[in-house]
Design an enzyme around this catalytic site. Sequence first.
Site, PDB file in Angstrom:
ATOM      1  N   SER A 185      -9.111   1.163   3.584  1.00 21.82           N
ATOM      2  CA  SER A 185      -8.652   2.000   2.686  1.00 21.82           C
ATOM      3  C   SER A 185      -7.395   1.285   1.764  1.00 21.82           C
ATOM      4  O   SER A 185      -6.860   1.810   0.818  1.00 21.82           O
ATOM      5  CB  SER A 185      -7.851   3.111   3.472  1.00 21.82           C
ATOM      6  OG  SER A 185      -7.085   2.468   4.416  1.00 21.82           O
ATOM      7  N   SER A 234      -9.502  -1.461   7.567  1.00 27.46           N
ATOM      8  CA  SER A 234      -8.822  -1.064   6.121  1.00 27.46           C
ATOM      9  C   SER A 234      -7.987  -2.473   5.497  1.00 27.46           C
ATOM     10  O   SER A 234      -7.520  -2.225   4.340  1.00 27.46           O
ATOM     11  CB  SER A 234      -7.790   0.052   6.236  1.00 27.46           C
ATOM     12  OG  SER A 234      -8.780   0.992   6.349  1.00 27.46           O
ATOM     13  N   LYS A 251       0.784  -1.033  -0.149  1.00 22.78           N
ATOM     14  CA  LYS A 251      -0.078   0.140   0.099  1.00 22.78           C
ATOM     15  C   LYS A 251       0.945   1.318  -0.071  1.00 22.78           C
ATOM     16  O   LYS A 251       1.873   1.182   0.685  1.00 22.78           O
ATOM     17  CB  LYS A 251      -0.838   0.090   1.182  1.00 22.78           C
ATOM     18  CG  LYS A 251      -2.103   1.068   1.503  1.00 22.78           C
ATOM     19  CD  LYS A 251      -2.640   0.910   2.631  1.00 22.78           C
ATOM     20  CE  LYS A 251      -3.738   1.624   2.792  1.00 22.78           C
ATOM     21  NZ  LYS A 251      -4.520   1.371   4.131  1.00 22.78           N
TER      22      LYS A 251
END
Length: 599
Positions: free
Chosen positions: A227, A251, A146
């Site tokens: 996320s 997330s 990420k």
Amino acid sequence: MFSRGFLVAIGIAFTFNAIGSSAYRHLYNTTQILETQTLSSPYPYEFPVLQNGSNADVGQFPMPKCNGFTLEEATIDQMQEALSKGTLTSVQIVMCYLQRIFQVDEYIRSIMELNPDILEIAASLDEERKNGHVRGPLHGIPFLVKDNIATKDKMETTAGSWMLLGSVVPRDAHVVRRLREAGAVLMGHATLSEWADMRTNSYSEGYSARGGQCRSPYNLTTNPGGSSSGSGAAMAANIGMFALGTETDGSVISPAERNALVGIKPTVGLTSRAGVIPECHNQDTVGCLARTVRDATYCLDGIYGPDPLDNYTLVQQAPAGGYVQYLTSKSSLKSAVFGLPWLTFWQYSSTEQQDTLLKLISLIESAGATIINGTELPSREKIINPEGWDWDFGSTRGYPNESEYTVVKVDFYNDIRAYLSELNNTDIRSLEDIMQYNIDNVGTEGGLPGIHPAFAGGQDGFNASLQSGGKRDETYWQALSFMHRATREDGIDAALLNGGGGNEVDILLVPSDLGQVTNVAAQAGYPLITLPVGVNSETGMPFGLGLMGTAWSEGEMVKWASAIEDLQLSSTEPEALGLRRKVPMWLDYRSRNVPVNNV
């Protein structure tokens, strides 16, 4: 996206690995050059075939074989076997994944940036293997991180915002360094919801100014989960073998279960947060997304461990020898005792999800497991909002001193300042700087409400943190104490104990699509695993079964997750065949709506 050196490297690799020396002698034949630049067979790999009727909006993106190897839905063990036999190299795997990115990522925007050194890294690991040195199960295996996880290389770490472009991180995040040491091949950074959803409470999940709108390959119009959106979408689309995500509250689990993946959200402190753009040090954790439990466990083994730069990791309770040793088969279910907290969680799940998940529960029970319904969290009325995910439920009830958000917004103010202080080559040093940049660049960053379709709330989350001033006052400490007690000893631990006297359960089984589930695990700092099970009949979006446990119980949770997965995959009963991961349908693959639909 690509540097000149990277494109040159691709050209060299194609010349010697794909074209071959014989063809190389004829590179200057004009006719051949022209023929290689035109596409005589655009279907089915390069362009999705337009469908008719009810399938008109269904995309078709099959994945070609990689040097004779079926890369689509392959496991790490299958890949290692091919590498060991010499029928496949890491360079070839990387090249095939690059072709996959060119094929599909323009549709789903899961990749923020590719590593310009990827082919050189893969080649060096191939050379190690050739010389008899294999570092472990991740040797030569491609992965993504990420874009809020720092990599000390030629890539940018920006949390999806343009403002950190050009900043230089001081070192690899600890989890990245561990994976490099294990021989894994870092392909690049995945897209995400900008600033990991901290900036606003009204936003388009998966959107960032730098990365654009990430979309799920299951349905490109809907919330892809976040996320860690790109991490989930990429793995669902078979771009890489595993990905790292981060979770403060949902997330990792959300993008995993909404993309039919296995997601492991570890106990806070099992994986270091050093080098990760922070949100809340009381809840932040780095986790794994993959297509199978074994692959996700290989990932977990590659990243956990103590780190002097994160004192939470110095008290971790982790096994010698890693978590792979806990992987098992469905036969282990004969000794399992699982609890269903029906009133706490299950009653809020949709009828369709309940029906599908309960079919799996019945299958688990038929394999010998004991299922106990009604293993409730005693504190549920104070920590569960019946309406859904709510990290400010304390304030909703009139008690900010019992709110998760009270802690998060204070922690963020201080934690982000500490992270930014270590960056080089940037003038962004505080939350105030971040907010001013978003206002100065309102057209792209949506720093004011109602300007940008992806950021309807502007930056109200940042503003809430700013208003807190980072003060750890009495309200802050009361909120932290409350949420720990309510979700731990009066919550998950009490439900696992189930009154004691021999009534204890091994883990809690929960619908992982529920925001209330991630709310509780996040506040407790406890682990959560999701397994792919079904697909919503209306939206085509997946949902999963969650395994919830106490602190440091990852070994036991991996055991039960792998046993359930083995049951899912080995069952031949017609009804059971639908209770497992399904490949994406690429619904509405031509849609580009922003914001995405929250369904």
